[in-house]
Design a protein around this motif. Structure first.
Motif, PDB file in Angstrom:
ATOM      1  N   ASN A 176      26.446  68.974  47.808  1.00  8.62           N
ATOM      2  CA  ASN A 176      25.420  68.617  48.781  1.00  8.62           C
ATOM      3  C   ASN A 176      24.311  67.826  48.094  1.00  8.62           C
ATOM      4  N   MET A 177      24.011  66.653  48.623  1.00 12.54           N
ATOM      5  CA  MET A 177      22.995  65.790  48.034  1.00 12.54           C
ATOM      6  C   MET A 177      21.703  65.791  48.860  1.00 12.54           C
ATOM      7  N   GLN A 178      21.650  66.616  49.875  1.00 10.96           N
ATOM      8  CA  GLN A 178      20.480  66.642  50.744  1.00 10.96           C
ATOM      9  C   GLN A 178      19.240  67.071  49.971  1.00 10.96           C
ATOM     10  N   GLY A 179      18.148  66.423  50.227  1.00 10.18           N
ATOM     11  CA  GLY A 179      16.873  66.771  49.621  1.00 10.18           C
ATOM     12  C   GLY A 179      16.595  66.098  48.293  1.00 10.18           C
ATOM     13  N   LEU A 180      17.593  65.456  47.719  1.00  9.33           N
ATOM     14  CA  LEU A 180      17.385  64.844  46.409  1.00  9.33           C
ATOM     15  C   LEU A 180      16.480  63.618  46.489  1.00  9.33           C
ATOM     16  N   GLN A 181      16.414  62.960  47.651  1.00 16.21           N
ATOM     17  CA  GLN A 181      15.531  61.790  47.758  1.00 16.21           C
ATOM     18  C   GLN A 181      14.074  62.196  47.599  1.00 16.21           C
TER      19      GLN A 181
END
Length: 140
Positions: A67-72
């Motif tokens: 899951n790459m959500q929130g990395l921005q």
């Protein structure tokens, strides 16, 4: 390609449909800003990558992409040189562990998908960073 042709082909609708499968905001942005290309070498390379991806998916049910959500948001804080919270540091460590998992997975497909697997296996593991984050959080 002119805008009339793109509208007739419903190119933006296609991009939006593909964008539903994006695993991060950055990936979604890249998809939505895609433009058609007339560069035959670029087209051949992208078709080859799609074929290799299909070969991988025929052999396995899924690709271990975390899951790459929130990395921005973490990326923005790092640009601003702001301090990261424990959860954000954990997110970075988790992303790095997922990258290592993906590198191992793709290494197994170096014969079936040499171009796609070489992209994944060329990533840096950054194990020292992951170890330091885990040490800072756990205090061990």
């Amino acid at each position: 390609m002119n805008q009339y042709a793109l509208d007739k082909l419903e190119f933006q609708t296609i991009l939006e449909e593909v964008g539903r499968y994006a695993i991060s905001q950055k990936a979604l942005d890249r998809i939505l800003w895609t433009t058609p290309s007339s560069d035959i070498n670029k087209i051949r390379n992208q078709l080859m990558e799609v074929e290799e991806g299909k070969r991988i998916l025929r052999k396995t049910s899924s690709i271990p992409i975390g899951n790459m959500q929130g990395l921005q948001w973490i990326e923005e804080k790092l640009r601003e040189e702001s301090s990261l919270q424990i959860g954000e540091l954990s997110g970075i460590a988790k992303m790095q562990k997922n990258a290592v998992r993906l590198m191992r997975f793709m290494g197994e497909f170096s014969y079936e998908a040499p171009h796609v697997s070489s992209k994944a296996t060329s990533m840096e593991a950054l194990t020292t960073l992951t170890d330091e984050i885990d040490h800072a959080i756990d205090g061990e």
